[in-house]
Design a protein around this motif. Structure first.
Motif, mmCIF file in Angstrom:
data_model
loop_
_atom_site.group_PDB
_atom_site.id
_atom_site.type_symbol
_atom_site.label_atom_id
_atom_site.label_comp_id
_atom_site.label_asym_id
_atom_site.label_seq_id
_atom_site.Cartn_x
_atom_site.Cartn_y
_atom_site.Cartn_z
ATOM 1 N N VAL A 137 -1.775 7.115 2.594
ATOM 2 C CA VAL A 137 -1.497 5.688 2.451
ATOM 3 C C VAL A 137 -2.762 4.841 2.647
ATOM 4 O O VAL A 137 -3.019 3.902 1.888
ATOM 5 C CB VAL A 137 -0.382 5.273 3.430
ATOM 6 C CG1 VAL A 137 -0.348 3.759 3.606
ATOM 7 C CG2 VAL A 137 0.973 5.767 2.919
ATOM 8 N N ARG A 138 -3.574 5.167 3.645
ATOM 9 C CA ARG A 138 -4.800 4.388 3.866
ATOM 10 C C ARG A 138 -5.749 4.503 2.678
ATOM 11 O O ARG A 138 -6.400 3.532 2.278
ATOM 12 C CB ARG A 138 -5.503 4.835 5.146
ATOM 13 C CG ARG A 138 -4.787 4.409 6.427
ATOM 14 C CD ARG A 138 -5.551 4.884 7.647
ATOM 15 N NE ARG A 138 -4.829 4.648 8.879
ATOM 16 C CZ ARG A 138 -4.971 3.579 9.646
ATOM 17 N NH1 ARG A 138 -5.813 2.623 9.278
ATOM 18 N NH2 ARG A 138 -4.287 3.457 10.771
ATOM 19 N N ALA A 141 -4.632 2.202 -0.060
ATOM 20 C CA ALA A 141 -5.015 0.816 0.227
ATOM 21 C C ALA A 141 -6.493 0.585 -0.060
ATOM 22 O O ALA A 141 -6.871 -0.435 -0.658
ATOM 23 C CB ALA A 141 -4.697 0.475 1.679
ATOM 24 N N VAL A 150 -6.131 -6.276 -1.139
ATOM 25 C CA VAL A 150 -5.451 -5.047 -1.561
ATOM 26 C C VAL A 150 -4.415 -5.410 -2.618
ATOM 27 O O VAL A 150 -3.411 -6.065 -2.323
ATOM 28 C CB VAL A 150 -4.774 -4.351 -0.363
ATOM 29 C CG1 VAL A 150 -4.173 -3.014 -0.792
ATOM 30 C CG2 VAL A 150 -5.777 -4.140 0.772
ATOM 31 N N ILE A 152 -1.494 -4.568 -5.027
ATOM 32 C CA ILE A 152 -0.427 -3.575 -5.092
ATOM 33 C C ILE A 152 0.692 -4.062 -6.008
ATOM 34 O O ILE A 152 1.100 -5.228 -5.956
ATOM 35 C CB ILE A 152 0.162 -3.306 -3.685
ATOM 36 C CG1 ILE A 152 -0.927 -2.798 -2.733
ATOM 37 C CG2 ILE A 152 1.325 -2.321 -3.765
ATOM 38 C CD1 ILE A 152 -1.431 -1.407 -3.033
ATOM 39 N N ASP A 193 4.428 -3.280 -2.445
ATOM 40 C CA ASP A 193 3.568 -4.314 -1.882
ATOM 41 C C ASP A 193 4.023 -4.701 -0.478
ATOM 42 O O ASP A 193 3.199 -4.911 0.424
ATOM 43 C CB ASP A 193 3.486 -5.535 -2.804
ATOM 44 C CG ASP A 193 4.852 -6.086 -3.194
ATOM 45 O OD1 ASP A 193 5.852 -5.342 -3.150
ATOM 46 O OD2 ASP A 193 4.923 -7.278 -3.570
ATOM 47 N N PHE A 196 2.929 -2.049 2.045
ATOM 48 C CA PHE A 196 1.522 -2.136 2.429
ATOM 49 C C PHE A 196 1.245 -3.347 3.311
ATOM 50 O O PHE A 196 0.360 -3.294 4.177
ATOM 51 C CB PHE A 196 0.624 -2.089 1.198
ATOM 52 C CG PHE A 196 0.373 -0.681 0.732
ATOM 53 C CD1 PHE A 196 -0.654 0.064 1.281
ATOM 54 C CD2 PHE A 196 1.186 -0.079 -0.200
ATOM 55 C CE1 PHE A 196 -0.875 1.369 0.902
ATOM 56 C CE2 PHE A 196 0.986 1.239 -0.598
ATOM 57 C CZ PHE A 196 -0.047 1.964 -0.044
ATOM 58 N N ARG A 197 1.990 -4.424 3.150
ATOM 59 C CA ARG A 197 1.831 -5.543 4.085
ATOM 60 C C ARG A 197 2.195 -5.103 5.506
ATOM 61 O O ARG A 197 1.477 -5.394 6.469
ATOM 62 C CB ARG A 197 2.708 -6.721 3.661
ATOM 63 C CG ARG A 197 2.189 -7.466 2.445
ATOM 64 C CD ARG A 197 2.901 -8.777 2.191
ATOM 65 N NE ARG A 197 2.350 -9.387 0.991
ATOM 66 C CZ ARG A 197 2.855 -9.216 -0.232
ATOM 67 N NH1 ARG A 197 3.947 -8.473 -0.395
ATOM 68 N NH2 ARG A 197 2.277 -9.782 -1.277
ATOM 69 N N ALA A 199 2.252 -2.000 6.604
ATOM 70 C CA ALA A 199 1.323 -0.959 7.043
ATOM 71 C C ALA A 199 0.016 -1.553 7.531
ATOM 72 O O ALA A 199 -0.486 -1.190 8.605
ATOM 73 C CB ALA A 199 1.066 0.020 5.897
ATOM 74 N N LEU A 200 -0.554 -2.486 6.779
ATOM 75 C CA LEU A 200 -1.816 -3.089 7.212
ATOM 76 C C LEU A 200 -1.634 -3.866 8.502
ATOM 77 O O LEU A 200 -2.532 -3.880 9.353
ATOM 78 C CB LEU A 200 -2.386 -3.985 6.112
ATOM 79 C CG LEU A 200 -3.396 -3.298 5.178
ATOM 80 C CD1 LEU A 200 -2.726 -2.257 4.296
ATOM 81 C CD2 LEU A 200 -4.143 -4.309 4.315
ATOM 82 N N VAL A 209 -2.711 -8.397 1.329
ATOM 83 C CA VAL A 209 -2.084 -7.634 0.253
ATOM 84 C C VAL A 209 -1.598 -8.619 -0.804
ATOM 85 O O VAL A 209 -0.808 -9.523 -0.521
ATOM 86 C CB VAL A 209 -0.904 -6.783 0.770
ATOM 87 C CG1 VAL A 209 -0.189 -6.102 -0.396
ATOM 88 C CG2 VAL A 209 -1.407 -5.746 1.773
ATOM 89 N N TYR A 217 -2.179 2.402 -10.039
ATOM 90 C CA TYR A 217 -1.935 3.427 -9.026
ATOM 91 C C TYR A 217 -2.621 4.685 -9.531
ATOM 92 O O TYR A 217 -2.157 5.319 -10.472
ATOM 93 C CB TYR A 217 -0.426 3.631 -8.873
ATOM 94 C CG TYR A 217 -0.010 4.678 -7.853
ATOM 95 C CD1 TYR A 217 0.082 4.361 -6.502
ATOM 96 C CD2 TYR A 217 0.324 5.972 -8.248
ATOM 97 C CE1 TYR A 217 0.491 5.302 -5.575
ATOM 98 C CE2 TYR A 217 0.735 6.917 -7.324
ATOM 99 C CZ TYR A 217 0.817 6.580 -5.995
ATOM 100 O OH TYR A 217 1.226 7.523 -5.069
#
Length: 248
Positions: A137-138, A141, A150, A152, A193, A196-197, A199-200, A209, A217
């Motif tokens: 995942v990182r 990103a 980022v 997405i 998206d 990832f918001r 996750a970050l 993001v 991708y």
């Protein structure tokens, strides 16, 4: 049961070897590091002697379309020929959910070619299609970052822990050949998206993001359901939050 794991020293392969060993099987890790090279054929005949099952979780060192296609076609062709000569009765391969939904992607196209070789080989087989791993995942990103943001796509996303992918591969290896595929995915489906918001934020990463329907991708723009499984997939139980708690 002797099970040879091609790519057995990597992320998934090492976990498969461990899990099979814990269940009393003779699991042999095979990779260039152990003297087995599927691109040249080196060591294949020796390691496959007496094997009932071969598990292939190897991966191309390059994601450049021509090179990844060459890797999977050459490696799989050599491996299947050696298996036929050794009398191996079951070939298990790890592949990707959504390969047929993004054929313009070089990596996905190479995985389709690999699967076609397996299906035509005459060796009983099982294909395990997995969604994206939490472990990458990182990297996703970072790859998607442009000018500090980022980018997405707002498509469905259902990542899974590598531990649970290895469990699925191990189950396939000790089971009867499917002569088809099974799908595995994480327990939670997200909009990518939004994932990832979150996750970050969990990483304390200040990057913004940006939702971008044209965001790529790994070189292609995914469709709404490209990256998620069909109904009936086996779902893991490890959430990203739980995984992250022990993998920071």
């Amino acid at each position: 049961m002797k099970v040879v794991v091609i790519g057995g020293t990597g992320l998934i392969g090492s976990k498969v070897v461990t899990k099979l060993g814990e269940h009393g099987h003779e699991a042999v890790a095979a990779s260039p590091n152990t003297g087995v090279n599927t691109l040249t054929g080196e060591g294949l005949a020796e390691v496959l002697a007496g094997a009932q099952v071969v598990v292939d979780v190897s991966n191309s060192p390059s994601f450049e379309p021509a090179k990844v296609m060459e890797f999977f076609e050459t490696s799989t062709g050599n491996l299947l020929a050696a298996e036929a000569a050794a009398g191996v009765g079951h070939h298990v391969a790890l592949s990707v959910v959504g390969t047929e939904r993004m054929p313009d992607n070089g990596y996905f196209a190479a995985k389709i070619a690999q699967e076609q070789l397996i299906e035509k080989s005459g060796i009983p087989f099982s294909l395990v299609h997995a969604t994206q791993f939490f472990e990458f995942v990182r990297n996703i990103a970072d790859t998607a970052t442009e000018d500090g943001k980022v980018r997405i796509a707002p498509v469905q996303f259902q990542p899974i822990a590598a531990e649970e992918v290895a469990q699925a591969v191990g189950r396939a290896a000790v089971g009867a050949p499917l002569n088809g595929r099974t799908e595995v995915a994480g327990p939670t489906r997200y909009q990518m998206d939004e994932f990832f918001r979150k996750a970050l934020d969990a990483w304390d990463d200040p990057r913004e993001v940006v939702t971008d329907p044209r965001a790529q991708y790994f070189g292609s723009v995914p469709g709404e359901r490209t990256l998620v499984p069909d109904e009936g997939a086996t779902l893991g139980t490890i959430t990203y939050r739980d995984w992250l708690a022990t993998n920071k």
